[in-house]
Design a protein around this motif. Structure first.
Motif, PDB file in Angstrom:
ATOM      1  N   ASP A  29       0.834  -1.210   0.000  1.00 50.40           N
ATOM      2  CA  ASP A  29       0.000   0.000   0.000  1.00 50.40           C
ATOM      3  C   ASP A  29       0.865   1.255   0.000  1.00 50.40           C
ATOM      4  OD1 ASP A  29      -2.242  -1.583  -0.021  1.00 50.40           O
ATOM      5  OD2 ASP A  29      -2.729  -1.286   2.112  1.00 50.40           O
ATOM      6  N   LEU A  30       1.933   1.236   0.767  1.00 54.30           N
ATOM      7  CA  LEU A  30       2.836   2.387   0.801  1.00 54.30           C
ATOM      8  C   LEU A  30       3.462   2.618  -0.565  1.00 54.30           C
ATOM      9  CD1 LEU A  30       4.727   1.869   4.192  1.00 54.30           C
ATOM     10  CD2 LEU A  30       3.221   3.780   3.616  1.00 54.30           C
ATOM     11  N   ASP A  31       3.862   1.539  -1.210  1.00 51.23           N
ATOM     12  CA  ASP A  31       4.522   1.638  -2.502  1.00 51.23           C
ATOM     13  C   ASP A  31       3.568   2.093  -3.604  1.00 51.23           C
ATOM     14  OD1 ASP A  31       6.784   1.347  -4.220  1.00 51.23           O
ATOM     15  OD2 ASP A  31       6.014  -0.577  -4.900  1.00 51.23           O
ATOM     16  N   GLY A  37       3.584  -0.292  -6.607  1.00 51.01           N
ATOM     17  CA  GLY A  37       2.821  -1.096  -5.662  1.00 51.01           C
ATOM     18  C   GLY A  37       3.278  -2.527  -5.485  1.00 51.01           C
ATOM     19  N   ASP A  38       4.427  -2.897  -6.088  1.00 49.89           N
ATOM     20  CA  ASP A  38       4.841  -4.300  -6.030  1.00 49.89           C
ATOM     21  C   ASP A  38       5.856  -4.596  -4.928  1.00 49.89           C
ATOM     22  OD1 ASP A  38       7.131  -3.124  -7.042  1.00 49.89           O
ATOM     23  OD2 ASP A  38       7.459  -4.626  -8.603  1.00 49.89           O
ATOM     24  N   ARG A 179      11.075   4.000  -9.061  1.00 49.07           N
ATOM     25  CA  ARG A 179       9.931   4.474  -9.832  1.00 49.07           C
ATOM     26  C   ARG A 179       9.324   5.734  -9.249  1.00 49.07           C
ATOM     27  NH1 ARG A 179       7.140   2.015 -13.796  1.00 49.07           N
ATOM     28  NH2 ARG A 179       8.297   0.091 -13.436  1.00 49.07           N
ATOM     29  N   ALA A 180       9.386   5.883  -7.927  1.00 47.67           N
ATOM     30  CA  ALA A 180       8.815   7.070  -7.287  1.00 47.67           C
ATOM     31  C   ALA A 180       9.495   8.349  -7.752  1.00 47.67           C
ATOM     32  CB  ALA A 180       8.942   6.946  -5.765  1.00 47.67           C
ATOM     33  N   ASP A 192       9.012   6.637   2.476  1.00 49.87           N
ATOM     34  CA  ASP A 192       9.596   5.648   1.593  1.00 49.87           C
ATOM     35  C   ASP A 192       9.282   4.248   2.111  1.00 49.87           C
ATOM     36  OD1 ASP A 192      11.517   4.745  -0.555  1.00 49.87           O
ATOM     37  OD2 ASP A 192      12.430   3.880   1.250  1.00 49.87           O
ATOM     38  N   PRO A 193       8.735   3.366   1.281  1.00 50.69           N
ATOM     39  CA  PRO A 193       8.378   2.018   1.733  1.00 50.69           C
ATOM     40  C   PRO A 193       9.569   1.222   2.268  1.00 50.69           C
ATOM     41  CG  PRO A 193       7.348   2.500  -0.379  1.00 50.69           C
ATOM     42  CD  PRO A 193       8.325   3.608  -0.116  1.00 50.69           C
ATOM     43  N   GLY A 194      10.726   1.355   1.621  1.00 48.84           N
ATOM     44  CA  GLY A 194      11.907   0.627   2.085  1.00 48.84           C
ATOM     45  C   GLY A 194      12.357   1.074   3.456  1.00 48.84           C
TER      46      GLY A 194
END
Length: 216
Positions: A29-31, A37-38, A179-180, A192-194
């Motif tokens: 969801d964050l990504d 989104g993957d 990609r962001a 950031d998702p990471g």
């Protein structure tokens, strides 16, 4: 300096894997906010294999074990995450080559080696809004706490707190890698998702560290 056993390394790796699997939706969801989104899906699928094949990995020493994990991650996690996370584990493995135990200083060296690998593989630097922006301050905190003579419980708790603060701080950053980065200023306003993944992993480690196998 606290010396950690092989079982502690296994505990950390297994916690990373289980956390990635358990938080697939959150990370995805964050990504999806500014990415494709993957991230959650890719990470979970790769670490599911790590868990499924857990008992089969060569445990000749810590370095060999981490190298095997790195190979699985690189080969089974899709997108850019596989090479980046796999490289991190591989660089950490080089620090522990032939070792059955590691010290706190070794752990810091492993993290710094992992970060160097991520920088090289992802062509990223601090401030680019990546997992490095949580890993770097977290590693600095670990080093500072070890130098101050803190216990391993205190070190892990402090690392988790720093990782969370650092992950939250990525909200105000503009993404410059991944990609962001293509979304420009639209990447500002979400974490950031990471970096969030690093924080969630450390928080789980902190909550379970005292009950790990062999804990005194």
């Amino acid at each position: 300096m606290t010396t950690q056993s092989f079982s502690d390394t296994e505990f950390v790796v297994r916690t990373i894997a289980q956390t990635a699997v358990d938080n697939e939706k959150e990370f995805g969801d964050l990504d999806s906010v500014v990415g494709d989104g993957d991230f959650g899906f890719s990470l979970a699928r790769g670490f599911e294999i790590v868990l499924a094949d857990w008992d089969s990995y060569d445990r000749t020493n810590i370095g060999v074990f981490l190298q095997k994990i790195a190979m699985v991650i690189t080969g089974r996690i899709g997108g850019t995450s596989g090479p980046i996370w796999g490289t991190a584990f591989l660089r950490a493995a080089t620090v522990t080559k032939g070792r059955d135990e590691i010290t706190g200083t070794d752990a810091v060296a492993m993290l710094r080696a992992a970060m160097d690998g991520i920088k090289a593989r992802g062509n990223a630097e601090l401030g680019d809004k990546t997992l490095l922006d949580a890993l770097a301050p977290m590693t600095d905190t670990i080093e500072e706490k070890l130098a101050a003579g803190a216990s391993s419980d205190e070190v892990v708790a402090a690392a988790a707190a720093t990782a969370r603060t650092a992950a939250d701080a990525t909200v105000s950053m503009q993404a410059r890698r991944g990609r962001a980065a293509y979304t420009g200023e639209r990447s500002i306003g979400s974490p950031d998702p990471g970096a969030v993944a690093v924080a969630v992993i450390l928080e789980r480690l902190a909550s379970e560290w005292g009950s790990r196998p062999g804990a005194s």
